[in-house]
Design a protein around this motif. Structure first.
Motif, PDB file in Angstrom:
ATOM      1  N   TYR A 174     -10.258   1.116   1.022  1.00 57.67           N
ATOM      2  CA  TYR A 174      -8.942   0.606   0.673  1.00 57.67           C
ATOM      3  C   TYR A 174      -9.001  -0.920   0.647  1.00 57.67           C
ATOM      4  O   TYR A 174      -9.701  -1.549   1.443  1.00 57.67           O
ATOM      5  N   LEU A 175      -8.238  -1.530  -0.255  1.00 60.60           N
ATOM      6  CA  LEU A 175      -8.073  -2.980  -0.285  1.00 60.60           C
ATOM      7  C   LEU A 175      -6.685  -3.305   0.233  1.00 60.60           C
ATOM      8  O   LEU A 175      -5.685  -2.864  -0.322  1.00 60.60           O
ATOM      9  N   CYS A 176      -6.637  -4.070   1.317  1.00 54.41           N
ATOM     10  CA  CYS A 176      -5.364  -4.480   1.911  1.00 54.41           C
ATOM     11  C   CYS A 176      -5.127  -5.941   1.546  1.00 54.41           C
ATOM     12  O   CYS A 176      -5.952  -6.811   1.841  1.00 54.41           O
ATOM     13  N   VAL A 177      -3.997  -6.229   0.903  1.00 52.53           N
ATOM     14  CA  VAL A 177      -3.646  -7.585   0.504  1.00 52.53           C
ATOM     15  C   VAL A 177      -2.639  -8.141   1.514  1.00 52.53           C
ATOM     16  O   VAL A 177      -1.564  -7.578   1.703  1.00 52.53           O
ATOM     17  N   LEU A 178      -3.023  -9.220   2.189  1.00 53.12           N
ATOM     18  CA  LEU A 178      -2.183  -9.843   3.208  1.00 53.12           C
ATOM     19  C   LEU A 178      -1.656 -11.166   2.669  1.00 53.12           C
ATOM     20  O   LEU A 178      -2.431 -12.015   2.223  1.00 53.12           O
ATOM     21  N   TYR A 212      -7.674 -10.836   1.064  1.00 54.91           N
ATOM     22  CA  TYR A 212      -7.997  -9.536   0.474  1.00 54.91           C
ATOM     23  C   TYR A 212      -9.045  -8.905   1.386  1.00 54.91           C
ATOM     24  O   TYR A 212     -10.172  -9.393   1.486  1.00 54.91           O
ATOM     25  N   VAL A 213      -8.656  -7.818   2.068  1.00 55.88           N
ATOM     26  CA  VAL A 213      -9.502  -7.244   3.113  1.00 55.88           C
ATOM     27  C   VAL A 213      -9.831  -5.788   2.769  1.00 55.88           C
ATOM     28  O   VAL A 213      -8.930  -4.987   2.505  1.00 55.88           O
ATOM     29  N   LEU A 214     -11.132  -5.474   2.760  1.00 54.76           N
ATOM     30  CA  LEU A 214     -11.565  -4.107   2.490  1.00 54.76           C
ATOM     31  C   LEU A 214     -11.678  -3.318   3.787  1.00 54.76           C
ATOM     32  O   LEU A 214     -12.205  -3.818   4.786  1.00 54.76           O
ATOM     33  N   TYR A 215     -11.204  -2.077   3.744  1.00 56.08           N
ATOM     34  CA  TYR A 215     -11.305  -1.165   4.878  1.00 56.08           C
ATOM     35  C   TYR A 215     -12.010   0.112   4.430  1.00 56.08           C
ATOM     36  O   TYR A 215     -11.824   0.586   3.303  1.00 56.08           O
ATOM     37  N   LYS A 216     -12.809   0.667   5.335  1.00 56.48           N
ATOM     38  CA  LYS A 216     -13.570   1.870   5.040  1.00 56.48           C
ATOM     39  C   LYS A 216     -13.171   2.979   5.998  1.00 56.48           C
ATOM     40  O   LYS A 216     -13.155   2.795   7.204  1.00 56.48           O
ATOM     41  N   GLN A 217     -12.833   4.120   5.431  1.00 53.97           N
ATOM     42  CA  GLN A 217     -12.448   5.291   6.228  1.00 53.97           C
ATOM     43  C   GLN A 217     -13.611   5.734   7.117  1.00 53.97           C
ATOM     44  O   GLN A 217     -14.749   5.820   6.653  1.00 53.97           O
ATOM     45  N   ASN A 270     -13.836  -5.676 -11.457  1.00 48.75           N
ATOM     46  CA  ASN A 270     -12.968  -6.841 -11.320  1.00 48.75           C
ATOM     47  C   ASN A 270     -11.554  -6.366 -10.998  1.00 48.75           C
ATOM     48  O   ASN A 270     -11.065  -5.385 -11.555  1.00 48.75           O
ATOM     49  N   LEU A 271     -10.883  -7.060 -10.049  1.00 50.95           N
ATOM     50  CA  LEU A 271      -9.518  -6.701  -9.684  1.00 50.95           C
ATOM     51  C   LEU A 271      -8.524  -7.517 -10.503  1.00 50.95           C
ATOM     52  O   LEU A 271      -8.540  -8.749 -10.470  1.00 50.95           O
ATOM     53  N   ASN A 272      -7.659  -6.817 -11.223  1.00 50.81           N
ATOM     54  CA  ASN A 272      -6.558  -7.479 -11.928  1.00 50.81           C
ATOM     55  C   ASN A 272      -5.447  -7.724 -10.912  1.00 50.81           C
ATOM     56  O   ASN A 272      -4.807  -6.785 -10.442  1.00 50.81           O
ATOM     57  N   ILE A 273      -5.227  -8.991 -10.536  1.00 49.63           N
ATOM     58  CA  ILE A 273      -4.269  -9.286  -9.470  1.00 49.63           C
ATOM     59  C   ILE A 273      -2.819  -9.236  -9.947  1.00 49.63           C
ATOM     60  O   ILE A 273      -1.898  -9.438  -9.156  1.00 49.63           O
ATOM     61  N   GLU A 274      -2.613  -8.961 -11.236  1.00 48.68           N
ATOM     62  CA  GLU A 274      -1.243  -8.775 -11.729  1.00 48.68           C
ATOM     63  C   GLU A 274      -0.770  -7.347 -11.488  1.00 48.68           C
ATOM     64  O   GLU A 274       0.353  -7.118 -11.035  1.00 48.68           O
ATOM     65  N   ASN A 275      -1.633  -6.371 -11.786  1.00 52.67           N
ATOM     66  CA  ASN A 275      -1.237  -4.963 -11.605  1.00 52.67           C
ATOM     67  C   ASN A 275      -2.103  -4.231 -10.580  1.00 52.67           C
ATOM     68  O   ASN A 275      -1.922  -3.048 -10.343  1.00 52.67           O
ATOM     69  N   VAL A 303       1.661  -7.372   5.137  1.00 49.52           N
ATOM     70  CA  VAL A 303       0.914  -6.539   4.197  1.00 49.52           C
ATOM     71  C   VAL A 303       1.691  -6.487   2.884  1.00 49.52           C
ATOM     72  O   VAL A 303       2.794  -5.954   2.826  1.00 49.52           O
ATOM     73  N   GLU A 304       1.111  -7.062   1.846  1.00 48.28           N
ATOM     74  CA  GLU A 304       1.782  -7.053   0.538  1.00 48.28           C
ATOM     75  C   GLU A 304       1.607  -5.718  -0.163  1.00 48.28           C
ATOM     76  O   GLU A 304       2.531  -5.184  -0.751  1.00 48.28           O
ATOM     77  N   ARG A 305       0.396  -5.178  -0.073  1.00 42.76           N
ATOM     78  CA  ARG A 305       0.132  -3.852  -0.643  1.00 42.76           C
ATOM     79  C   ARG A 305      -1.241  -3.357  -0.204  1.00 42.76           C
ATOM     80  O   ARG A 305      -2.084  -4.147   0.234  1.00 42.76           O
ATOM     81  N   VAL A 306      -1.446  -2.038  -0.350  1.00 42.30           N
ATOM     82  CA  VAL A 306      -2.742  -1.422  -0.080  1.00 42.30           C
ATOM     83  C   VAL A 306      -3.171  -0.708  -1.358  1.00 42.30           C
ATOM     84  O   VAL A 306      -2.408   0.085  -1.925  1.00 42.30           O
TER      85      VAL A 306
END
Length: 526
Positions: free
Chosen positions: A78-82, A61-66, A123-128, A87-90
């Motif tokens: 943005y949170l990038c899920v690898l 789980y990687v955070l990116y800053k504009q 808190n991040l809900n990793i289901e949705n 890349v699973e989702r942003v």
């Protein structure tokens, strides 16, 4: 490291950059001391720089800053899920988290984002993949069967670390700022960049009275009004050449970990990173593991290090702005994941000729039917022209004289063009969200360089802006004829065109000292 290994390290970067279709490439390098480097690469496309990262249930789980190039404020995150090299989702982060000081960590099987100076955490809900507000989190950095260990960073006043006995609630403290903690048998090792401390028995540290427990200090904010006794620990390594007010680069310990009951370290110099051990108060490199990489932690991000008694996920930069990396250590395996970001992270210099081409295309697109110009269609055009999106995350106000109809302006969209080393231009579209209509437009030509200029360069810049202004006036005159009005003052010159459909174009040059600005406005006259 052998020349062969260096070639392999270089090759994997080249392979990453040239392989847009291949998401993941793996290879292994066996080192002499029983360790193996496992390398892979992942391609992403995110407009931002890596800030925080963690590993949770085999996903990164990687955070990116504009990046912020204009208008100030904080960049969007943005949170990038690898997952499995892809890349699973942003996921967008809450706007409330657009701050500099941010911690990102796992606690009790939950992913948490914590602004350092705000009681509200998420808190991040990793289901949705939704963010949920949660109550304030504490400063626990390590826990075992005997102790809770808390730490606070007081900025220029240093920091403190507390050991809280689980059996009787007694607390013991030492002067140590947010360390990485490892444990061998019953001995604790606290690692910072330039110091490693050994604690055989926390009860030999300074015992806290009720006023200086972690809870009371955190609550009262009296964080720098007292100091603990220097006892109960042994310094096994300290770089005494470090000056707290020297912010230049120094070789440092990136991380520490336990392998076969021995405390080892990841040690970084300005040219390479080494697997190392400490002997006689000196860092002794064992094996080179990376070249030309700089490891980093985000500001006030320290809970993430080893809350679950597992080694932290290390983040590093390379000389290529578009290649960063993640490193984890699992037994004798050092996993290195290179992340190649395909997004354009910095605008390139395009030259005056290309800039003029974009300017003329903008004139054509904007004025062909200004009253019905939509943001949607102009965004498509700006993408075709390959301008650099610098849209701010906060609302930019509009001068009343450019909005005589008092249209509601609730969207700003901005793009940047770097013409040369002296001049850049940025365009701002002011838009009504309800109907997507562009109501007014401004273009600003400003200095590309922000550093102060000496007298000779100041004269050269003044001349360059005057010439650029005359070139733009000539383009407008060739397109629309002579201006309806020309106003010349000592520091300011302006030309105004009023077109048949009541659209006003005004261009103004302002010069004072080493400050130069050309501004152009497009708006509908009342």
């Amino acid at each position: 490291m052998t020349k062969t290994i260096q070639i392999l390290l270089f090759s994997i970067l080249i392979l990453t950059c040239n392989s847009a279709n291949s998401q993941k490439n793996k290879n292994e390098i066996i080192l002499k001391n029983g360790f193996t480097i496992v390398q892979d690469t992942i391609s992403i496309d995110i407009n931002g720089e890596m800030t925080n990262a963690l590993k949770f249930k085999e996903k990164y789980y990687v955070l990116y800053k504009q990046p912020i190039l204009k208008y100030g404020g904080y960049g969007k995150r943005y949170l990038c899920v690898l997952n499995n090299g892809k890349v699973e989702r942003v996921v967008d982060c809450p706007m409330e988290l657009q701050t500099v000081y941010l911690d990102f960590y796992v606690k009790n099987d939950s992913i948490i984002l914590k602004p350092y100076m705000d009681e509200q955490s998420y808190n991040l809900n990793i289901e949705n993949y939704n963010w949920n507000k949660i109550s304030k989190t504490d400063d626990l950095i390590y826990e075992d069967k005997d102790y809770y260990i808390y730490s606070l960073n007081f900025g220029e006043w240093g920091g403190k670390t507390w050991f809280k006995d689980k059996k009787n609630g007694n607390q013991y403290v030492l002067e140590c700022t947010t360390p990485l903690i490892n444990k061998i048998n019953k001995t604790y090792y606290l690692t910072n960049s330039f110091k490693v401390i050994k604690i055989n028995n926390p009860e030999e540290l300074t015992k806290c009275d009720s006023e200086i427990t972690y809870e009371n200090i955190e609550k009262s904010g009296k964080n720098y009004s007292w100091y603990s006794q220097s006892k109960g620990f042994e310094v096994i390594y300290e770089d005494k050449d470090i000056d707290d007010f020297d912010f230049s680069y120094h070789p440092n310990i990136v991380s520490s970990f336990v392998f076969k009951n021995e405390l080892l370290h990841i040690y970084e110099t300005d040219t390479a990173t080494y697997l190392s051990r400490i002997e006689n108060n000196k860092v002794q490199p064992i094996e080179k593991i990376l070249d030309n990489s700089i490891f980093f932690d985000w500001y006030y991000s320290y809970r993430c290090k080893n809350l679950n008694e597992t080694n932290e996920l290390l983040k590093f930069k390379t000389k290529n702005d578009q290649i960063n990396g993640l490193t984890t250590i699992d037994g004798n395996k050092i996993h290195v994941t290179y992340i190649f970001n395909k997004a354009e992270l910095k605008p390139e210099i395009i030259g005056i000729e290309k800039s003029n081409e974009i300017f003329k295309n903008r004139l054509k697109s904007i004025l062909s039917n200004f009253k019905k110009l939509t943001l949607t269609e102009i965004q498509i055009k700006e993408k075709e022209w390959k301008t650099f999106d610098i849209t701010p995350n906060h609302k930019i106000g509009i001068d009343d004289s450019w909005n005589p109809h008092n249209y509601e302006i609730d969207i700003n969209k901005s793009y940047l063009v770097i013409e040369d080393a002296i001049i850049s231009n940025s365009i701002m579209y002011y838009v009504t969200k309800k109907n997507d209509l562009v109501r007014a437009i401004t273009i600003n030509w400003e200095s590309t360089q922000t550093t102060s200029l000496d007298f000779e360069n100041e004269k050269a810049e003044n001349k360059a802006f005057l010439e650029r202004f005359n070139d733009l006036v000539l383009i407008l005159t060739n397109e629309f004829g002579k201006p309806n009005a020309i106003n010349r003052k000592k520091k300011k010159t302006s030309h105004t065109w009023t077109l048949q459909n009541n659209i006003v174009i005004e261009i103004e040059l302002f010069q004072q000292g080493n400050y130069n600005n050309i501004r152009m406005e497009f708006f509908e006259r009342k």
